[in-house]
Scaffold this active site. Structure first.
Site, PDB file in Angstrom:
ATOM      1  CD  GLU A 212       0.276  -1.835   8.029  1.00 24.41           C
ATOM      2  OE1 GLU A 212      -0.224  -1.168   8.968  1.00 24.41           O
ATOM      3  OE2 GLU A 212       0.838  -1.307   7.047  1.00 24.41           O
TER       4      GLU A 212
ATOM      5  CG  ASP B 289       0.478  -4.148   2.200  1.00 24.95           C
ATOM      6  OD1 ASP B 289       0.353  -4.924   3.158  1.00 24.95           O
ATOM      7  OD2 ASP B 289       1.372  -3.284   2.137  1.00 24.95           O
TER       8      ASP B 289
ATOM      9  CE  LYS C 187       3.050  -5.780   3.888  1.00 23.44           C
ATOM     10  NZ  LYS C 187       2.575  -4.873   4.983  1.00 23.44           N
TER      11      LYS C 187
ATOM     12  CD  GLU D 276       7.541  -0.229   8.015  1.00 27.84           C
ATOM     13  OE1 GLU D 276       7.717   0.893   7.492  1.00 27.84           O
ATOM     14  OE2 GLU D 276       6.565  -0.961   7.756  1.00 27.84           O
TER      15      GLU D 276
ATOM     16  CG  ASP E 176      -0.250  -0.115   2.534  1.00 28.36           C
ATOM     17  OD1 ASP E 176       0.992  -0.192   2.548  1.00 28.36           O
ATOM     18  OD2 ASP E 176      -0.942  -0.135   3.569  1.00 28.36           O
ATOM     19  CB  SER E 177       4.562   1.731   0.059  1.00 29.36           C
ATOM     20  OG  SER E 177       4.854   0.592  -0.725  1.00 29.36           O
TER      21      SER E 177
END
Length: 364
Positions: A219, A188, A217, A286, A149-150
């Site tokens: 979070e 993501d 992925k 991270e 999502d970056s």
């Protein structure tokens, strides 16, 4: 008598009567002038064999015999330089490659391959958001591609990853898959998708899988572990993500390191164990304290892949645009760019614009 012998060769050379001399008279000046020099050069570079020394001497005799011919001095130069360059057999020189070659055949696009690399070598992951970057990153030999999502802060112009939607992620995941990478593709789940109902989480994960993702992925740690376990049970591979969670950057007040205090270290350990028990095949760490990341890597079974968490993790992942110098904003402190493609591209485009503007045009 000695004076007469010295004068005779001078007079004969003026009269050009060299052909009347006997062979013994010709060889004497050869030994005095050149033979010792040739032998010394051969010995300095390489111990020469008898055959290699004999050849230069024979060619030297030819030079002195017909000094008027022009091709002979060229031949003598060859004789003098051949031993200096070296006649020894040298190993074949490999051409210097433009990039390090990686055996792409050993890379397998499945989670079992990624999990099996723990303890063998460092795992390498990079981001990609389109087909072109997907091809380049895959050919570089990465073990997996993350459609992160970056993309929001890298390509879409957002300040954070929060505005990125599931439709954005589906769109970019499809583009990466069309690049036909030969490695695992992880997509993501964007902001909020893991915080809603499990049905919503399952639907979003299904869309990503059906549009090119091999895994998703998510979070979060212990708070999302139960839903991750259910996803894994339905056949959706999940990569965990702990430490700094960019989707919660508004709540935590900015980007910072995690694990410096005992309380945070204990919380990170609990999150990592929870994700392992939920069935994650790998975990992203991270901006984690390097000591904590090193300890966690040895205490959990899934590979711990770091980003800004030191080099003692089981692997590393970075944003590709940061690595090759395409990100205009200030880079994170842990990123060491390998290129400056942004500046190179700007110079190339500026040159094209200036050249095109200077072209003469037909006047009416």
């Amino acid at each position: 008598m000695p004076d007469e012998k010295k004068v005779k060769p001078v007079e004969d050379s003026k009269k050009e009567a060299v052909s009347d001399k006997t062979p013994s008279e010709i060889k004497k000046p050869v030994r005095r002038k050149k033979k010792p020099v040739v032998l010394s050069k051969v010995k300095e570079k390489k111990p020469a064999t008898k055959s290699s020394v004999a050849k230069p001497v024979e060619k030297k005799e030819i030079i002195t015999q017909d000094s008027e011919e022009k091709p002979q001095p060229v031949e003598s130069a060859k004789v003098a330089t051949e031993p200096v360059v070296s006649t020894r057999p040298q190993p074949p020189r490999e051409p210097s490659p433009r990039r390090h070659r990686v055996d792409l055949a050993e890379i397998k696009p499945n989670i079992k391959y990624i999990a099996g690399l723990k303890g063998k070598r460092s795992i390498v992951g990079l981001t990609a958001y389109d087909a072109i970057m997907s091809k380049l990153v895959s050919k570089a030999g990465v073990d997996f591609i993350l459609v992160g999502d970056s993309v929001g802060t890298t390509l879409l112009g957002y300040d954070t990853t929060i505005p990125v939607t599931i439709d954005d992620m589906v769109h970019h995941t499809s583009a990466v898959r069309r690049g036909q990478p030969g490695c695992l593709v992880v997509a993501d789940l964007p902001f909020g998708e893991a915080s809603l109902s499990f049905d919503r989480l399952l639907e979003s994960s299904r869309r990503l899988m059906q549009n090119g993702a091999d895994a998703v992925k998510i979070e979060g740690g212990k708070d999302v572990a139960d839903d991750i376990e259910k996803l894994v049970a339905t056949g959706i591979p999940v990569m965990g993500h702990i430490g700094l969670l960019p989707q919660t950057v508004k709540a935590i007040g900015g980007y910072r390191k995690f694990g410096s205090s005992r309380e945070e270290a204990d919380s990170l350990y609990t999150d990592a164990i929870s994700l392992e028990e939920a069935g994650c095949f790998a975990v992203i760490a991270e901006m984690m304290d390097e000591r904590i990341a090193t300890q966690l890597a040895t205490q959990i079974l899934p590979p711990l892949i770091g980003i800004g968490s030191g080099d003692k993790c089981d692997g590393q992942i970075l944003v590709t645009h940061d690595l090759i110098g395409l990100t205009p904003s200030p880079l994170p402190s842990f990123v060491k760019p390998c290129a400056s493609l942004g500046l190179d591209g700007l110079n190339a485009l500026t040159g094209y614009v200036q050249k095109t503007r200077s072209n003469p045009i037909a006047k009416k």
